[in-house]
Design a protein around this motif. Sequence first.
Motif, PDB file in Angstrom:
ATOM      1  N   ASP A  35      -7.742  45.724  64.829  1.00 20.41           N
ATOM      2  CA  ASP A  35      -7.328  45.662  63.425  1.00 20.41           C
ATOM      3  C   ASP A  35      -5.863  46.047  63.309  1.00 20.41           C
ATOM      4  N   LYS A  36      -5.293  45.849  62.116  1.00 19.37           N
ATOM      5  CA  LYS A  36      -3.957  46.341  61.841  1.00 19.37           C
ATOM      6  C   LYS A  36      -3.926  47.850  62.070  1.00 19.37           C
ATOM      7  N   TYR A  95      -9.643  56.125  67.391  1.00 20.53           N
ATOM      8  CA  TYR A  95      -8.643  56.898  66.640  1.00 20.53           C
ATOM      9  C   TYR A  95      -9.063  56.915  65.176  1.00 20.53           C
ATOM     10  N   ASP A  96      -8.369  57.689  64.350  1.00 19.27           N
ATOM     11  CA  ASP A  96      -8.948  58.090  63.069  1.00 19.27           C
ATOM     12  C   ASP A  96      -9.033  56.994  62.012  1.00 19.27           C
ATOM     13  N   ALA A  97      -8.621  55.774  62.302  1.00 15.52           N
ATOM     14  CA  ALA A  97      -8.904  54.669  61.381  1.00 15.52           C
ATOM     15  C   ALA A  97     -10.399  54.545  61.130  1.00 15.52           C
ATOM     16  N   HIS A 103     -11.782  48.851  58.123  1.00 16.55           N
ATOM     17  CA  HIS A 103     -11.697  48.878  59.578  1.00 16.55           C
ATOM     18  C   HIS A 103     -13.079  48.567  60.170  1.00 16.55           C
ATOM     19  N   PRO A 104     -13.152  47.688  61.189  1.00 21.11           N
ATOM     20  CA  PRO A 104     -14.475  47.241  61.665  1.00 21.11           C
ATOM     21  C   PRO A 104     -15.268  48.294  62.423  1.00 21.11           C
ATOM     22  N   PRO A 156     -16.704  51.229  52.660  1.00 23.08           N
ATOM     23  CA  PRO A 156     -15.553  50.500  52.121  1.00 23.08           C
ATOM     24  C   PRO A 156     -14.500  51.375  51.456  1.00 23.08           C
ATOM     25  N   ASN A 157     -14.870  52.586  51.053  1.00 21.21           N
ATOM     26  CA  ASN A 157     -13.915  53.457  50.359  1.00 21.21           C
ATOM     27  C   ASN A 157     -13.592  54.708  51.167  1.00 21.21           C
TER      28      ASN A 157
END
Length: 412
Positions: free
Chosen positions: A146-147, A185-187, A194-195, A358-359
């Motif tokens: 992901d980004k 990592y914390d994403a 984030h998937p 999602p949030n």
Amino acid sequence: MRFGVNYTPSVGWFYHWLDFDLDDVRADLDSIAALGLDHVRVFPLWPVFQPNRALVRPKAVDQLLSMVDAAAERGLDVAVDGLQGHLSSFDFRPSWTLTWHRRNMFTDPEVVDGQAHYLRTLTEALRDRPNFLGMTLGNEVNQFSDKPHPDPDPVSAAGAESWLRRLLDVCAEADPRGFHSHCEYDAVWFQDGHPFTPAQAARIGAATAVHSWVFNGTAQQYGSNSVATVRHAEYQVELATGWARDPDRPVWLQEVGAPSPHIPVESAADFTGQTLDNALTCGNLWGVTWWCSHDVNRSLVDFPELEYGLGLLTSGRENKPAGLRVAETIQEWRARPTEPAVRGTALVLDVGDEDTAPNRSTCAPGGQFFDAWAALAQQGVRAAVVLASRAGDTPYLAARGITELVHPEDVR
């Protein structure tokens, strides 16, 4: 309680696999053991170990085994990460996944089969070593999905879960007794869409791995010596505990460090001590593995500046103040183990659908949930985290010792 360190070789960094010298490794491990640590997490470089999809180099595997044996001689257990993956801003992927052979590392059947072959080979080779703890699939491989990665391998949340389960099953089949896990990592906790998700992190594998880095906006927004900063690792451990279905699921604080300039060099030891003291109040904490063992030698170029000085020891194997503080904390804890804090107050977390969260950005620095937890911490409260879906589950709350629920909007 386990105390360890992520092993960064003092000579050649992780490029040492290209010119492996067991004497250098032994000297590094001597300096690690002298701090009183009991385990290391080590990182084979994926393209060095598996340069072709069908070839896992026997010599490289033998070198890994010699490292594990050298650690055993010094009383150190070893956790092994497989898919490297991503380390200190550099990506390491084999050529059979790139450019002319560009294929998605999470969804392409042949690539995933190749990863399974690699992980099975390592696990089968390691499983009879008495000091082998288990495999981690790879280091922060979610950053490829992901980004902000410049060339991501897109995958859905369902696809990410399928990938995790497939490869963890391979490790478990090869070594049923191993402490096999995955790490992100914390994403995974903080980035909407984030998937890789909190539910996956906290419900798949033998433990939930947490990577706590205050350069993620915490130190910048709240200050290097703020409560939010020195209790950030504690916050992430409690966040991970809140997402687990099993109230006793272990949480592994697998990476935590004192990055300069976000943590001034002169404050690194104090930050280290406070971070450890706060994390050790968490009841589900399996152990702490500090990042990292040795500084990156300045003769190597192109690293982000903060990566050079994260070691507990210099690249000359000399103790740094943070390393001495870690050693003091270990000695004190072993002499008089502290009881986990009673977390009777829990902050209720609602991020929408539990499978995709999602949030979840509300949990990130600057988010409402993060700020509410930090405000409670400022007031001296050691708050637990409870998902909104479990807020009415009386037996579950009782099992965790929770007697009071607080909602973020009610925290001043």
